[in-house]
Enzyme design. Structure first.
Site, PDB file in Angstrom:
ATOM      1  N   ASN A 103       0.840  -1.508  -0.423  1.00 29.43           N
ATOM      2  CA  ASN A 103      -0.116  -0.417   0.413  1.00 29.43           C
ATOM      3  C   ASN A 103       1.020   1.095   0.221  1.00 29.43           C
ATOM      4  OD1 ASN A 103      -2.916  -1.344   0.686  1.00 29.43           O
ATOM      5  ND2 ASN A 103      -1.667  -1.881   2.011  1.00 29.43           N
ATOM      6  N   GLU A 111      -8.147  -0.632  -4.158  1.00 28.83           N
ATOM      7  CA  GLU A 111      -7.803  -0.469  -2.647  1.00 28.83           C
ATOM      8  C   GLU A 111      -8.523  -0.146  -1.114  1.00 28.83           C
ATOM      9  OE1 GLU A 111      -5.036  -0.160  -2.182  1.00 28.83           O
ATOM     10  OE2 GLU A 111      -3.823  -0.641  -4.521  1.00 28.83           O
TER      11      GLU A 111
HETATM   12  P1  ADP Z   1      -6.532  -4.644  -0.772  1.00 29.20           P
HETATM   13  O1  ADP Z   1      -5.646  -3.219  -1.231  1.00 29.20           O
HETATM   14  O2  ADP Z   1      -8.656  -4.004  -1.057  1.00 29.20           O
HETATM   15  O3  ADP Z   1      -6.349  -4.082   0.694  1.00 29.20           O
HETATM   16  P2  ADP Z   1      -5.583  -6.758  -0.970  1.00 29.20           P
HETATM   17  O4  ADP Z   1      -5.125  -7.503  -2.374  1.00 29.20           O
HETATM   18  O5  ADP Z   1      -4.699  -6.368   0.431  1.00 29.20           O
HETATM   19  O6  ADP Z   1      -6.816  -5.524  -1.625  1.00 29.20           O
HETATM   20  O7  ADP Z   1      -6.392  -7.879  -0.956  1.00 29.20           O
HETATM   21  C1  ADP Z   1      -7.698  -7.906  -0.060  1.00 29.20           C
HETATM   22  C2  ADP Z   1      -7.621  -8.977   1.461  1.00 29.20           C
HETATM   23  O8  ADP Z   1      -8.279  -9.881   0.268  1.00 29.20           O
HETATM   24  C3  ADP Z   1      -6.338  -9.554   1.813  1.00 29.20           C
HETATM   25  O9  ADP Z   1      -6.369  -8.602   3.083  1.00 29.20           O
HETATM   26  C4  ADP Z   1      -6.629 -10.734   1.869  1.00 29.20           C
HETATM   27  O10 ADP Z   1      -6.540 -11.028   3.138  1.00 29.20           O
HETATM   28  C5  ADP Z   1      -7.035 -11.298   0.960  1.00 29.20           C
HETATM   29  N1  ADP Z   1      -5.849 -11.900  -0.235  1.00 29.20           N
HETATM   30  C6  ADP Z   1      -5.780 -10.622  -1.102  1.00 29.20           C
HETATM   31  N2  ADP Z   1      -4.686 -11.858  -1.717  1.00 29.20           N
HETATM   32  C7  ADP Z   1      -4.751 -12.244  -1.291  1.00 29.20           C
HETATM   33  C8  ADP Z   1      -4.199 -14.091  -1.950  1.00 29.20           C
HETATM   34  N3  ADP Z   1      -2.812 -13.785  -3.029  1.00 29.20           N
HETATM   35  N4  ADP Z   1      -4.753 -14.958  -0.990  1.00 29.20           N
HETATM   36  C9  ADP Z   1      -5.474 -15.324  -0.029  1.00 29.20           C
HETATM   37  N5  ADP Z   1      -6.137 -14.070   0.158  1.00 29.20           N
HETATM   38  C10 ADP Z   1      -5.527 -12.701   0.009  1.00 29.20           C
HETATM   39 MG    MG Z   2      -5.475  -4.833   1.868  1.00 29.45          MG
END
Ligand code: ADP
Ligand code: MG
Length: 530
Positions: free
Chosen positions: A156, A422
Site C-alpha cells: 500500500n 484499494e
Molecule cells: P485491498 O487493496 O483491497 O486491501 P488486498 O490485495 O490487500 O486488497 O486484498 C484484500 C484481502 O484479500 C487481503 O487482506 C487478504 O485477506 C485477501 N487476499 C488478497 N490477496 C490474497 C491472496 N493472494 N491469497 C489469499 N488471500 C488474499
Molecule cells: Mg489490503
C-alpha cells in the site's frame, strides 16, 4: 471448517474483556458508530483479545524488507516512462486508474515545460512515502506443518491506515500478562512459554513513527524558506485529506495528537470537495518570501475563524482519494488537481500512488523487472523471495504464456483475481474466479486487462478470540502482517528518511476471503513474538 478450542473460559472472559474494552475506550481504540450521524457515539474497534504468536524470524524478515520496498517505490516513481508504459493498458481498461494516469501525464507536461523555459522544477522534489507492505504466512506443505514463509499480499502506498489503532491494541496485549499474571494463571500461560516469564510483547511503534515521518517532511518543507521559518502571520501545517463521514477518524486523531504533543506541528483536515471549493480562489497572500526548491504555488487553506491566519500546507497526507467513491463529482477531482499542482509535499505523490497499483505489483514480479530498479543483488533476492505467483490477465500482453490462466480455470480456488482498487472487498475468489475466466460468457478481454491474477495464499489457522461490538467469538482465524515503511527523499541526495515504521497485525475468521478491518472482515490484533 475446523472447530476451535476456546482459549478462555467464561470466568476468564468476564475478567479480561471489561479490562480490554476499558483500555480501548480510554485510549482512543474506537470507531464512530455511524458515518452519517457523527454525534451518534462511538464503538470500540474490532479486536482480538489475545495476540498472535508470530515467529520472531519472520517478523524480522518483514521489518527488514521495509527499506528495500521504500527504495523500490521511489525508483519506480522516478522512471516515468516505465510507469506510464506499465499502466497504459490498465488505464484503458479501468477508468479510475486512467484518470490518475491522465493527471500524472499533465504533471509531467507541466514539469517539462517549466524546465524548458529555464524555470527549474515545478514540483517539490521531496517525496514522502508512508507505505505498508502486507504479508501472509504460507507453508509449502499441505497441512501447514512445514516451515513458514512470508509472502506479500500487496504493497500500500496510499492511505496506509490503522497505525493508531494498531499501537493501542498492541499496548493492550503487552499489558495483559502483567495485569493478570497473579489472578489468571491460564491466561498468563498463553503469554509465557516457561510459565514464569514472558518476552514476546512487541508494541507497534507505527503511530509514533508515522508522526515522526510527517514531522520530518514538514520541517524539510520549512527549510525552503530563507531562515527555515515562514514569515510572521503565516501558519504552516500538515493537511490530512479525509473522506467525509470517515468512521475510522480516531485512528487519524492519534496521529494528529502525536504531531502536536510531541512536535508542535498543527494538522488540519480537509475533504477533496473542500479543497475543490478552495481551488478556484486560492486565498494566497503575497508574503514575498521565495521558496528555493519549487516554483509551483504554495497550497493555502482559508483561515479557520475570523481574524485567523491563512494556513500554508507543508505536507498533504492522503487518507482519501484512493477509490472511485472518493470522487462523486468533478469537484473532488478539482481538489486533487489543486493539491497536485501545488508545491506541498504529497504523501503520496501521483507517481507513488501509481507505483502502488496491483498492476505494478504484478509487473515487478516478471523476470528481470526488479533488476531495473534495484541495483543490490541481495535486495533483489530478498524482495523476490516474498513475491507470490502473479500474472497478467491482459491476454494481448503475450497471451497465457505461463499457463496460469488455464490453471486458474481448472482450479479457481487456488487463485485470486484483483482489480486496481484499494480498501478491501474488491477481489474475486472461488466461483467468481471461475466465472470471470470462463471462455464463453466470462469477463470480456478488455475488462480483464484491468485485473491481475494472483496465487491464493493459505495462511495457517489458530484459535482466536474475536471481539466485535462487545460480543466475543472464539473461533479459528488466520492473520496478515503489515509492516509500515517511511521514506523521504528527493531522488538525488541520499534519502532523509528510510526506515521500517512499526507493524499492524490483522486477524480474520476462518472462511473469510477478504481481510480489511474497516471493511468489516478482520479485527486488529498484534504480534506476540515467539
Ligand atoms: P485491498 O487493496 O483491497 O486491501 P488486498 O490485495 O490487500 O486488497 O486484498 C484484500 C484481502 O484479500 C487481503 O487482506 C487478504 O485477506 C485477501 N487476499 C488478497 N490477496 C490474497 C491472496 N493472494 N491469497 C489469499 N488471500 C488474499
Ligand atoms: Mg489490503
Amino acid at each position: 471448517m475446523s472447530t476451535a478450542t476456546a482459549l478462555l473460559s467464561s470466568e476468564e472472559l468476564s475478567a479480561v474483556l471489561p479490562y480490554a474494552l476499558g483500555h480501548l475506550y480510554s485510549n482512543g481504540g474506537i470507531f464512530l458508530s455511524s458515518s452519517r450521524a457523527p454525534n451518534d457515539g462511538v464503538i470500540h474497534a474490532p479486536f482480538s483479545l489475545l495476540p498472535w504468536h508470530f515467529p520472531q524470524g519472520l517478523l524480522n524478515q518483514g521489518l527488514s524488507l521495509a527499506i528495500p520496498f521504500n527504495n523500490l517505490v521511489d525508483s519506480v516513481s522516478r522512471d516515468s516512462a516505465w510507469l506510464l508504459g506499465a499502466l497504459e493498458r490498465t488505464a484503458g481498461a479501468d477508468s479510475f486508474t486512467g484518470r490518475l494516469v491522465d493527471m500524472y501525464r499533465l504533471e509531467l507536461a507541466r514539469e517539462a515545460e517549466a524546465v524548458k523555459a529555464g524555470g527549474g522544477p515545478v514540483q517539490n522534489p521531496l517525496r514522502l512515502g508512508i507505505h505498508r507492505s502486507d504479508y501472509m504466512l504460507t507453508s509449502n506443505s499441505e497441512d501447514s506443518k512445514g516451515d513458514f514463509f512470508l509472502k506479500q499480499v500487496e504493497l500500500n502506498t496510499v492511505a496506509s491506515s490503522m497505525a493508531g489503532l494498531s499501537s493501542i491494541v498492541s499496548q493492550l496485549h503487552a499489558n495483559l500478562p502483567l495485569r493478570f499474571a497473579s489472578e489468571l494463571p491460564n491466561v498468563f500461560k498463553y503469554f509465557s512459554q516457561d510459565g514464569t516469564s514472558f518476552s514476546g510483547a512487541r508494541p507497534s511503534t507505527a503511530n509514533r513513527d508515522l508522526a515522526f515521518a510527517l514531522k520530518e517532511a514538514h520541517f524539510a518543507y520549512l527549510k525552503g524558506y530563507s531562515g527555515g521559518a515562514p514569515p510572521p502571520g503565516i501558519l504552516v501545517a500538515v493537511c490530512m485529506v479525509v473522506q467525509p463521514g470517515e468512521r475510522n477518524s480516531f485512528d487519524q486523531r492519534a496521529l494528529e495528537s502525536e504531531l502536536w504533543d510531541r512536535y508542535g506541528v498543527v494538522l488540519r483536515y480537509a475533504t477533496l470537495a473542500e479543497l475543490g471549493r478552495v481551488a478556484p480562489h486560492p486565498p494566497a497572500p503575497s508574503h514575498g518570501i521565495l521558496h528555493n526548491h519549487a516554483s509551483a504555488p504554495p497550497l493555502f487553506l482559508p483561515p479557520r475563524g475570523p481574524g485567523g491566519p491563512c494556513t500554508e500546507v507543508s505536507v498533504v497526507y492522503y487518507r482519501a482519494g484512493y477509490t472511485p467513491g472518493d470522487y462523486p463529482s468533478e469537484l473532488e477531482w478539482t481538489g486533487r488537481d489543486f493539491v497536485e499542482a501545488s508545491r506541498a509535499i504529497k504523501c503520496p505523490c501521483l507517481a507513488y500512488h501509481l507505483a502502488g497499483t496491483k498492476k505494478v505489483q504484478q509487473l515487478l514480479a516478471n523476470p528481470g523487472v526488479l533488476e531495473r530498479f534495484v541495483k543490490e543483488k541481495e535486495s533483489v533476492a530478498s524482495l523476490r523471495g516474498c513475491f507470490a505467483g502473479l500474472w497478467s490477465l491482459d491476454v494481448r500482453e503475450g497471451g497465457d504464456v505461463s499457463g496460469a490462466i488455464e490453471a486458474a480455470r481448472k482450479n479457481p480456488s487456488h487463485y485470486v483475481i484483483k482489480p486496481q482498487r484499494e480498501g478491501g472487498g474488491n477481489n474475486l475468489f472461488n466461483d467468481s474466479v471461475a466465472g470471470a475466466l470462463r471462455i464463453e460468457g466470462g469477463m470480456p478481454p478488455d475488462q480483464l486487462a484491468g485485473y491481475i491474477l494472483m496465487e491464493r495464499l493459505f495462511p495457517p489457522l489458530k484459535p482466536c478470540v474475536f471481539v466485535r461490538n462487545g460480543a466475543v467469538k472464539q473461533s479459528m482465524g488466520s492473520c496478515e502482517l503489515g509492516v509500515y515503511g517511511v521514506f523521504l527523499g528527493d531522488g538525488v541526495a541520499p534519502p532523509l528518511l528510510n526506515l521500517p515504521a512499526g507493524t499492524l497485525l490483522r486477524t480474520k475468521l476462518e472462511g473469510s476471503d477478504e481481510g480489511g478491518v474497516a471493511a468489516g472482515f478482520a479485527v486488529i490484533d498484534s504480534v506476540w513474538a515467539v
